[in-house]
Design a protein around this motif. Structure first.
Motif, PDB file in Angstrom:
ATOM      1  N   UNK A 295       0.605  -1.123  -0.356  1.00 26.16           N
ATOM      2  CA  UNK A 295      -0.350   0.210  -0.132  1.00 26.16           C
ATOM      3  C   UNK A 295       0.558   1.034  -0.930  1.00 26.16           C
ATOM      4  N   UNK A 296       0.653   2.014  -0.286  1.00 29.78           N
ATOM      5  CA  UNK A 296       0.758   3.758  -0.084  1.00 29.78           C
ATOM      6  C   UNK A 296       0.034   4.642   0.658  1.00 29.78           C
ATOM      7  N   UNK A 297       1.390   5.673   1.552  1.00 30.64           N
ATOM      8  CA  UNK A 297       0.268   6.402   1.929  1.00 30.64           C
ATOM      9  C   UNK A 297       0.257   7.677   1.878  1.00 30.64           C
ATOM     10  N   UNK A 298       0.338   8.054   0.473  1.00 27.87           N
ATOM     11  CA  UNK A 298       0.840   9.289  -0.802  1.00 27.87           C
ATOM     12  C   UNK A 298      -0.789  10.006  -0.656  1.00 27.87           C
ATOM     13  N   UNK A 299      -1.033  11.554  -0.809  1.00 30.72           N
ATOM     14  CA  UNK A 299      -1.261  12.147  -0.689  1.00 30.72           C
ATOM     15  C   UNK A 299      -1.500  12.999  -1.481  1.00 30.72           C
ATOM     16  N   UNK A 300      -2.270  13.111  -2.773  1.00 29.08           N
ATOM     17  CA  UNK A 300      -1.779  13.824  -4.130  1.00 29.08           C
ATOM     18  C   UNK A 300      -3.201  14.710  -4.184  1.00 29.08           C
ATOM     19  N   UNK A 301      -2.823  16.377  -4.576  1.00 31.40           N
ATOM     20  CA  UNK A 301      -4.501  17.341  -4.964  1.00 31.40           C
ATOM     21  C   UNK A 301      -3.829  16.845  -6.433  1.00 31.40           C
ATOM     22  N   UNK A 302      -5.029  16.903  -7.300  1.00 34.17           N
ATOM     23  CA  UNK A 302      -5.441  17.119  -8.366  1.00 34.17           C
ATOM     24  C   UNK A 302      -6.035  18.273  -9.346  1.00 34.17           C
ATOM     25  N   UNK A 303      -4.810  18.961 -10.061  1.00 36.09           N
ATOM     26  CA  UNK A 303      -5.299  20.459 -10.260  1.00 36.09           C
ATOM     27  C   UNK A 303      -5.311  21.014 -11.465  1.00 36.09           C
ATOM     28  N   UNK A 304      -6.296  20.581 -12.254  1.00 36.73           N
ATOM     29  CA  UNK A 304      -6.401  20.946 -13.593  1.00 36.73           C
ATOM     30  C   UNK A 304      -5.978  21.928 -14.384  1.00 36.73           C
ATOM     31  N   UNK A 305      -6.608  22.834 -13.997  1.00 34.09           N
ATOM     32  CA  UNK A 305      -6.522  24.243 -14.398  1.00 34.09           C
ATOM     33  C   UNK A 305      -5.016  24.424 -14.368  1.00 34.09           C
TER      34      UNK A 305
END
Length: 307
Positions: A295-305
């Motif tokens: 598993x992964x504990x990574x957190x990511x934010x997707x910002x298409x703009x």
């Protein structure tokens, strides 16, 4: 196994750990309430399914909610605008659940909310509009992958047949569009192979329409709809088998034009985990698996703009 809770401020350097779960669990149902609290229901620990419900707020406090009438794991849960919670499906060590329950977070007990006509293990349950939810696909009797959908009306407390899928599927993604239709994306077929098939369910007309396929076949993916009916698909598995690698790809769908394009790749490939859409149009993806049993504990934010 989940033993604690973390609050993620997307503009902070790292998550903040708060109250541990009263009971460790996996395969729980999670949803956010209109007042910003988070509700966690059911799951399993040490081979025993759970019926307890816990409610958390951002300050770290935890309170018990009403116990479910039956212990269940891998159930599906949605919350209506008035705070009414609907949990349906799931299973225990003996059988699959067809029944659903309704409750509010501060109620003393749950209320029977009807039953599906069939089993839908690992179906999606999607809220559509103000008072409707739809259960789609999943594994049904005889280990067959279902094409059936079932629609719940909050006003009547009844489940009725919805439009059949054009392709039977499980582990797919589902998201409600602003016009009340529901987009169904990817998943697995009866042989366990990933699907690229996409369709739109129209509850008003009772029809399903095949749309442009994903560029690649993906199962256990995330799908969400950002403001303006911008559909984002990210993560998932692109090959069959439990040991298949995860995907870092993001795809963006133009509903009106029926066209798929590429979005920004994730920094960490993953399937499973959680995807949350923010009110400012960004999306946050948390955790998941990078391969079988890892598993992964990574957190990511997707910002298409910004792309």
């Amino acid at each position: 196994m989940i033993a604690g809770v973390e609050v993620i401020d997307v503009d902070a350097a790292e998550p903040r750990r708060i109250t541990p779960f009263a009971t460790e669990r996996i395969q729980e149902a999670i949803a956010s309430l209109p007042d910003g609290r988070v509700i966690v229901a059911g799951g399993i620990i040490g081979g025993t399914e759970l019926s307890d419900v816990r409610i958390y707020n951002a300050s770290g406090s935890e309170v018990a909610g009403p116990s479910l009438s039956g212990a269940r794991r891998r159930a599906q849960m949605v919350v209506f605008d008035d705070g009414d919670v609907l949990i349906a499906g799931g299973f225990d060590s003996d059988a699959d659940y067809r029944s659903a329950e309704r409750f509010t977070a501060d109620a003393a007990s749950t209320t029977f909310a009807g039953s599906w006509r069939s089993v839908h293990r690992d179906a999606t349950l999607t809220r559509v509009g103000a008072g409707t939810a739809i259960a789609v696909g999943g594994l049904t009797y005889g280990n067959a992958v279902a094409t059936e959908t079932e629609v719940y009306a909050q006003a009547t407390g009844r489940w009725d047949n919805g439009p059949d899928l054009t392709v039977p599927r499980i582990f797919h993604g589902a998201a409600a569009l602003s016009d009340g239709r529901v987009l169904i994306v990817g998943g697995e077929d009866a042989a366990g192979g990933p699907l690229a098939d996409v369709e739109i369910l129209d509850l008003a007309s009772g029809t399903s329409t095949a749309m442009a396929s994903l560029p690649v076949a993906i199962t256990e993916l995330h799908v969400t709809v950002l403001p303006g009916d911008v559909v984002v698909v990210t993560g998932g598995r692109t090959a069959d088998g439990e040991r298949a690698g995860a995907s870092a790809a993001t795809f963006v769908y133009d509903v009106a034009g029926d066209v798929w394009g590429r979005g920004p790749d994730l920094n960490v490939e993953r399937y499973g985990g959680r995807l949350v859409t923010l009110t400012d149009g960004r999306a946050v993806i948390v955790g998941g698996s990078v391969q079988y049993a890892q598993t992964t504990a990574a957190v990511e934010i997707l910002e298409l703009a910004s792309e």
